[in-house]
Design an enzyme around this catalytic site. Structure first.
Site, PDB file in Angstrom:
ATOM      1  N   ASP A 144      51.872 -18.999 -76.768  1.00  0.00           N
ATOM      2  CA  ASP A 144      51.716 -18.318 -75.480  1.00  0.00           C
ATOM      3  C   ASP A 144      51.063 -16.977 -75.810  1.00  0.00           C
ATOM      4  O   ASP A 144      51.707 -16.085 -76.353  1.00  0.00           O
ATOM      5  CB  ASP A 144      53.099 -18.120 -74.835  1.00  0.00           C
ATOM      6  CG  ASP A 144      53.072 -17.170 -73.633  1.00  0.00           C
ATOM      7  OD1 ASP A 144      51.973 -16.772 -73.211  1.00  0.00           O
ATOM      8  OD2 ASP A 144      54.167 -16.846 -73.130  1.00  0.00           O
ATOM      9  N   LYS A 192      44.174  -8.798 -72.869  1.00  0.00           N
ATOM     10  CA  LYS A 192      43.965 -10.108 -72.240  1.00  0.00           C
ATOM     11  C   LYS A 192      43.287  -9.953 -70.876  1.00  0.00           C
ATOM     12  O   LYS A 192      42.560 -10.836 -70.432  1.00  0.00           O
ATOM     13  CB  LYS A 192      45.321 -10.810 -72.084  1.00  0.00           C
ATOM     14  CG  LYS A 192      45.239 -12.192 -71.453  1.00  0.00           C
ATOM     15  CD  LYS A 192      46.569 -12.897 -71.512  1.00  0.00           C
ATOM     16  CE  LYS A 192      46.597 -14.149 -70.683  1.00  0.00           C
ATOM     17  NZ  LYS A 192      47.900 -14.831 -70.749  1.00  0.00           N
ATOM     18  N   GLU A 202      49.098 -22.152 -68.265  1.00  0.00           N
ATOM     19  CA  GLU A 202      50.465 -21.634 -68.417  1.00  0.00           C
ATOM     20  C   GLU A 202      51.481 -22.346 -67.508  1.00  0.00           C
ATOM     21  O   GLU A 202      52.561 -22.705 -67.970  1.00  0.00           O
ATOM     22  CB  GLU A 202      50.477 -20.124 -68.188  1.00  0.00           C
ATOM     23  CG  GLU A 202      49.827 -19.389 -69.368  1.00  0.00           C
ATOM     24  CD  GLU A 202      49.409 -17.966 -69.062  1.00  0.00           C
ATOM     25  OE1 GLU A 202      49.744 -17.462 -67.970  1.00  0.00           O
ATOM     26  OE2 GLU A 202      48.720 -17.355 -69.910  1.00  0.00           O
ATOM     27  N   ASP A 258      55.242 -17.342 -61.400  1.00  0.00           N
ATOM     28  CA  ASP A 258      55.096 -16.620 -62.668  1.00  0.00           C
ATOM     29  C   ASP A 258      54.728 -15.153 -62.410  1.00  0.00           C
ATOM     30  O   ASP A 258      53.592 -14.844 -62.057  1.00  0.00           O
ATOM     31  CB  ASP A 258      54.017 -17.325 -63.508  1.00  0.00           C
ATOM     32  CG  ASP A 258      53.806 -16.662 -64.863  1.00  0.00           C
ATOM     33  OD1 ASP A 258      54.367 -15.576 -65.110  1.00  0.00           O
ATOM     34  OD2 ASP A 258      53.065 -17.231 -65.688  1.00  0.00           O
TER      35      ASP A 258
END
Ligand code: AMP
Length: 569
Positions: free
Chosen positions: A6, A69, A146, A169
């Site tokens: 992850d 990211k 994800e 999420d």
């Protein structure tokens, strides 16, 4: 063995499939989460990754990188000391560190990985992630979304009956909502939406503002040299208080400046009132996902919570109210994605303990080309978007559309390939340009067929065919900006040549970095005590007596825990 990773905005984690179950791998500090942070030592030039790097964020902001990211797939580079790094290179350093942790834990070299990406990542972002893996010396077996990984961690692939799930999420900076469907062993992402500017950081902002409002004129002015540092300390105090409010009814924010400690007490109730507008923003993406997928809220099997920020009770409460039932929390929200990546790695390695599952996903954005349109008065309007694969099309998918020449004897049809939702291509992301020669003829007589094939890894292949001549041209989308970037092999070598901070010294380095941060943060006796224990620790380190080092480090960390509470991940 294939590892599951992850690669998160705030934290990353690595897991494997072993003895019929997914298992997280601890890093050199014994933690299962590794902060996605990279820092360079100003003296030795050594690269540090993880907690030691994150601890240096406030003391060495120019030598430390975080949240890269967010810029994945772009050419935005970060300069740390003497060198500059692209987002995929910083990510590669994080991946390398996770790879080393897995190798140390398993006692064998690792060369393959499944890496997760947000469902909304576009082609460029996926390619950059794949490249990050390759730069780290990993063969990227598969990129998975994800939410799909989270679903796998919840064992959704083992369910017999057809059912639908919503994955909620909420991470550090982004909010993603996905609806998945499982049907006869196939997991399909039916919709994926979100708000890429909503996460834990925004909730911190509320506490930062509350603190600033309360302190008003006591705060250092913008031209005060201490101002930036104080700003960073307030943010850190906000994060700490917010985490405390996940388990306590009230928390204290304490920040030092101008030789004094300034405090503010925050209650859970106060926080919830101030966060009302943010909590309201959680609703819209959920409704959009339900609308896009055509699934009714009452038909959802489970609401799965993922991302560290779903640990906040006020978020859980909002979700419970929204759906009229409790969300699932069988798996730690910050570990689910890595565990799911390991499940996928297990599937990949054809482990017998797992049933064969087919994963399908959706294309996160519409993909198409630019076209021109002739108005009734004969004028031409160019730059219009003609989607070929629409958002939320289940992939792998392949669609074809026909287009025609606009002028007599037009020698070539040139078009751009775009990703996005706007009718106006200028507002979408341009992926590439293609040119197709066509034979001379009257306008509108020559057609070309443009086929878009989007595979399960989110890679786009474009195939153009001129039926009249039989000519064909194919292209796997090459990132134009990346093509201009320095040679891949050269970059890989350059990254490998970087001096990495020795893994066995990570714990010491992280402790020293934390002590340095706390020295700046505290005053008076506390400060002197930190200096004293740091000196003691440094002396022991020089003697290289491992047992004594462990004792001195323990003493130092215990004292820092006492002063500011335990470090978070
Ligand atoms: P992730 O991107 O999933 O790693 O989530 C990171 C976010 O989770 C950060 O904004 C953290 O502040 C938040 N987070 C982690 N643990 C907690 C907690 N116990 N209470 C509140 N927020 C948390």
């Amino acid at each position: 063995m294939i590892i599951g990773i992850d690669l998160g905005t705030t934290n990353s984690a690595v897991a494997i499939w072993r003895d019929g179950r997914a298992e997280l791998i601890p890093n050199s500090l014994g933690h299962t989460l590794t902060p996605s942070a990279v820092s360079v030592d100003e003296k030795t030039g050594e690269i540090m990754v993880g907690l030691a790097a994150r601890e240096r964020q406030s003391t060495h902001p120019d030598l430390t990188a975080t949240v890269f990211k967010r810029y994945m797939g772009s050419q935005r580079s970060t300069t740390l000391g003497k060198a500059s790094y692209l987002p995929e290179e910083l990510s590669a350093l994080v991946l390398k560190s996770l790879k080393a942790d897995a190798e140390a834990h398993l006692g064998q070299p690792i060369s393959e990985a499944v890496i997760t990406v947000p469902a909304y990542f576009n082609d460029k972002q996926r390619k950059a992630t794949r490249k990050a893996g390759q730069l780290a010396g990993l063969k990227v077996e598969r990129l998975i979304n994800e939410p799909t990984a989270a679903a796998l961690a919840y064992g959704i692939h083992e369910l017999e009956a057809e059912s639908q799930f919503l994955i909620f999420d909420l991470g550090g900076g982004t909010f993603d909502v996905s609806i998945l469907e499982i049907f006869e062993g196939v997991i399909e992402v039916r919709a994926s939406t979100g708000d890429n500017r909503l996460g834990g950081e925004d909730f911190n902002e509320i506490l930062v503002n509350a603190f600033k409002d309360a302190k008003g004129s006591a705060l250092p002015g913008w031209n005060d040299p201490e101002a930036a540092l104080v700003g960073e300390r307030i943010r850190e105090a906000a994060e700490r208080a917010r985490r405390a409010l996940s388990t306590e009814d009230s928390a204290e924010m304490s920040v030092t400046w101008g030789g004094a400690v300034h405090s503010l007490s925050i209650t859970a109730e106060m926080f919830e009132t101030k966060a009302a507008a943010l909590l309201e923003r959680l609703r819209e993406p959920v409704l959009r996902a339900l609308r896009d997928s055509g699934i009714r809220a009452q038909d959802l099997g489970e609401i799965v919570m993922v991302g560290g920020s779903t640990r906040m009770p006020l978020v859980r409460k909002t979700v419970t109210r929204m759906f009229g039932r409790f969300p699932a929390n069988r798996v730690n929200p910050d570990e689910a994605v890595a565990l799911g990546a390991a499940v996928q790695a297990g599937l990949k390695a054809r482990d017998v303990a797992l049933k064969e599952v087919v994963l399908t996903d959706v294309c996160p954005y519409s993909l198409g080309i630019d076209v021109a349109d002739e108005r009734p008065d004969g004028s031409v309007r160019s730059g219009l978007f003609s989607p070929i694969l629409e958002r939320n099309t289940v992939i792998p998918a392949s669609r074809v559309e026909s287009y025609f020449t606009m002028r007599d004897n037009q020698p070539v049809i040139t078009f751009g390939i775009y990703q996005g939702e706007s009718r106006n291509v200028a507002e979408n992301v341009k992926l590439a340009t293609m040119k197709m020669p066509v034979p001379p003829a009257r306008r509108g007589e020559i057609g070309i067929e443009v086929r878009f094939s989007y595979d399960i890894n989110g890679l786009l292949e474009v195939d153009v065919h001129v039926p009249r001549t039989g000519e064909r041209k194919q292209m796997v989308i090459v990132d134009e900006e990346a093509a201009a970037a320095p040679d891949f092999e050269e970059r890989r070598k350059a990254l490998s040549a970087l001096k990495q901070h020795p893994r066995e010294h990570d714990a010491n380095r992280a402790a020293l970095a934390r002590a340095a941060r706390c020295y700046e943060k505290f005053l008076g006796e506390n400060r002197e005590y930190i200096a004293h224990l740091t000196r003691n620790f440094e002396t022991v380190l020089e003697k290289q007596d491992l047992k004594a080092i462990d004792v001195a480090r323990g003493e130092l960390l215990q004292m820092l825990d006492g002063l500011e509470g335990e470090t978070w991940l």
